[in-house]
Design an enzyme around this catalytic site. Sequence first.
Site, PDB file in Angstrom:
ATOM      1  N   ARG A  44      36.396  14.289   2.471  1.00 25.45           N
ATOM      2  CA  ARG A  44      35.458  15.405   2.279  1.00 25.45           C
ATOM      3  C   ARG A  44      34.270  15.005   1.399  1.00 25.45           C
ATOM      4  NH1 ARG A  44      36.428  19.179  -1.350  1.00 25.45           N
ATOM      5  NH2 ARG A  44      38.681  18.962  -1.171  1.00 25.45           N
ATOM      6  N   TYR A  95      15.261  32.728  12.117  1.00 25.50           N
ATOM      7  CA  TYR A  95      16.507  32.540  12.850  1.00 25.50           C
ATOM      8  C   TYR A  95      17.487  33.677  12.522  1.00 25.50           C
ATOM      9  CZ  TYR A  95      20.956  30.637  14.291  1.00 25.50           C
ATOM     10  OH  TYR A  95      22.183  30.480  14.877  1.00 25.50           O
ATOM     11  N   ASP A 166      12.977  25.346   7.289  1.00 22.56           N
ATOM     12  CA  ASP A 166      13.814  25.048   8.446  1.00 22.56           C
ATOM     13  C   ASP A 166      12.932  24.346   9.475  1.00 22.56           C
ATOM     14  OD1 ASP A 166      15.213  25.117  10.872  1.00 22.56           O
ATOM     15  OD2 ASP A 166      16.271  26.967  10.349  1.00 22.56           O
ATOM     16  N   LYS A 191      20.381  21.080  17.752  1.00 27.15           N
ATOM     17  CA  LYS A 191      19.301  21.314  18.691  1.00 27.15           C
ATOM     18  C   LYS A 191      18.629  19.991  19.092  1.00 27.15           C
ATOM     19  CE  LYS A 191      20.576  25.505  17.784  1.00 27.15           C
ATOM     20  NZ  LYS A 191      19.918  26.362  16.803  1.00 27.15           N
TER      21      LYS A 191
HETATM   22  C1  LIG Z   1      20.392  27.116  15.712  1.00 24.03           C
HETATM   23  C2  LIG Z   1      19.558  27.278  14.509  1.00 24.03           C
HETATM   24  C3  LIG Z   1      20.139  27.341  13.238  1.00 24.03           C
HETATM   25  C4  LIG Z   1      21.637  27.340  13.028  1.00 24.03           C
HETATM   26  O1  LIG Z   1      22.198  26.106  13.317  1.00 24.03           O
HETATM   27  P1  LIG Z   1      23.719  25.890  13.824  1.00 24.03           P
HETATM   28  O2  LIG Z   1      23.787  24.423  14.026  1.00 24.03           O
HETATM   29  O3  LIG Z   1      23.879  26.697  15.068  1.00 24.03           O
HETATM   30  O4  LIG Z   1      24.615  26.373  12.745  1.00 24.03           O
HETATM   31  C5  LIG Z   1      19.288  27.414  12.143  1.00 24.03           C
HETATM   32  N1  LIG Z   1      17.944  27.469  12.294  1.00 24.03           N
HETATM   33  C6  LIG Z   1      17.354  27.430  13.500  1.00 24.03           C
HETATM   34  C7  LIG Z   1      15.876  27.499  13.602  1.00 24.03           C
HETATM   35  C8  LIG Z   1      18.139  27.337  14.647  1.00 24.03           C
HETATM   36  O5  LIG Z   1      17.544  27.318  15.847  1.00 24.03           O
END
Ligand SMILES: *Cc1c(COP(=O)(O)O)cnc(C)c1O
Length: 372
Positions: A44, A95, A166, A191
């Site tokens: 971890r 998001y 983000d 993504k």
């Molecule tokens: C999908 C997404 C998240 C969350 O990410 P996960 O990997 O699904 O937990 C956060 N910010 C944006 C802009 C996203 O598209």
Amino acid sequence: MTNLDPASLVVHAGRPAREPDAPLTEPVTFAATYVAGGPLAYGRFGNPTWSALQDVLGELEGGRALAFASGMGATSAVLDLVPLGGRVVVPQHGYSGLLALLDQQAATGRVAVERVDIADTAAVADAVRDAAMLWAESPTNPALEVADLTSICTAAREAGAIVAVDNTFATPLLQRPLTLGADLVVHSATKFLSGHSDVVLGAVVTGGDSSGTTLYDELAARRRNLGAVPGPMEAWLALRGIRTLALRLDRAQHNALLLAQRLAEHPRVGRVRYPGLPDDPGHVLASRQMAGYGAVLAVEVAGDGADADRVCERVRLWVHATSLGGIESMLERRRRWPSESPTIPETLLRLSVGIEHVEDLWTDLDQALAAP
Ligand SMILES: *Cc1c(COP(=O)(O)O)cnc(C)c1O
């Protein structure tokens, strides 16, 4: 390797040392624990496969990276930096998972939340006074709004707030928030970074702060203690995916611009938001702070929510699915989710453009959009 172009970095960063018979690629290390005496100690706390992925992300963003089990795992660790009752300023069209988590935390008084129009620089500068954190997203998911990152980061830092950006939609190949004034960058590596719709993973990258306990150390402690650690196989898949990020983005962006132009002229389509369109409200800013416009579009279908749903039911090549950033083109009506902001139009489809041949993508969209 920092003098390399990012398109070369994605291929070469995070590799094992070049020694005779060394593998070219970091292996997947499945390990719950390690023989005592070294810095890793326990599964971890650290893992060599995480480290390889972190090296790549750190070099690309210009900071130090920590991989997390998901984008939301990374987000939770970052929000945990906010002191009890502290105020967090977030994009009203950010998001939905972030907004849902913050609503939940606000309900118990853990944090106070202020939603702003992130493209309204004056409103953001006003909101960050006395805030503990500015959480920015640009372009936003799913509205594709563009924030003036340099201006809002400066305003927030002057107000003493931590600035998190983000960077999921842009990826470090198109935008590097640490160079625009952010303290830390958050990714859903699920993504574009991974890019093949086969892994859930996240990351945080911190900039170089010098004194006392660094943000990096604080976040590393949260990963360890809150436990949102990535699986080694997932880290390896993300690393594998990143190797082709530059190629995938090139193709997807090329497709996205062409589709945005055609959709903007389509009789069954209202508004199209894509920062690459010259008349998009975010175009000038995006041209300044991004090296490309990304591969996600927000498209308002003519009619009502049912008309937009029909498009999702009719597509054959496009996949009707949530998520984005895969090689497969995907679309969905965002308001099908109760957690989506009520100010997002009922007819808004988020299109994540993949790497298929653009004419096949267009033919399919065009037939799905045809009047019932
Ligand atoms: C999908 C997404 C998240 C969350 O990410 P996960 O990997 O699904 O937990 C956060 N910010 C944006 C802009 C996203 O598209």
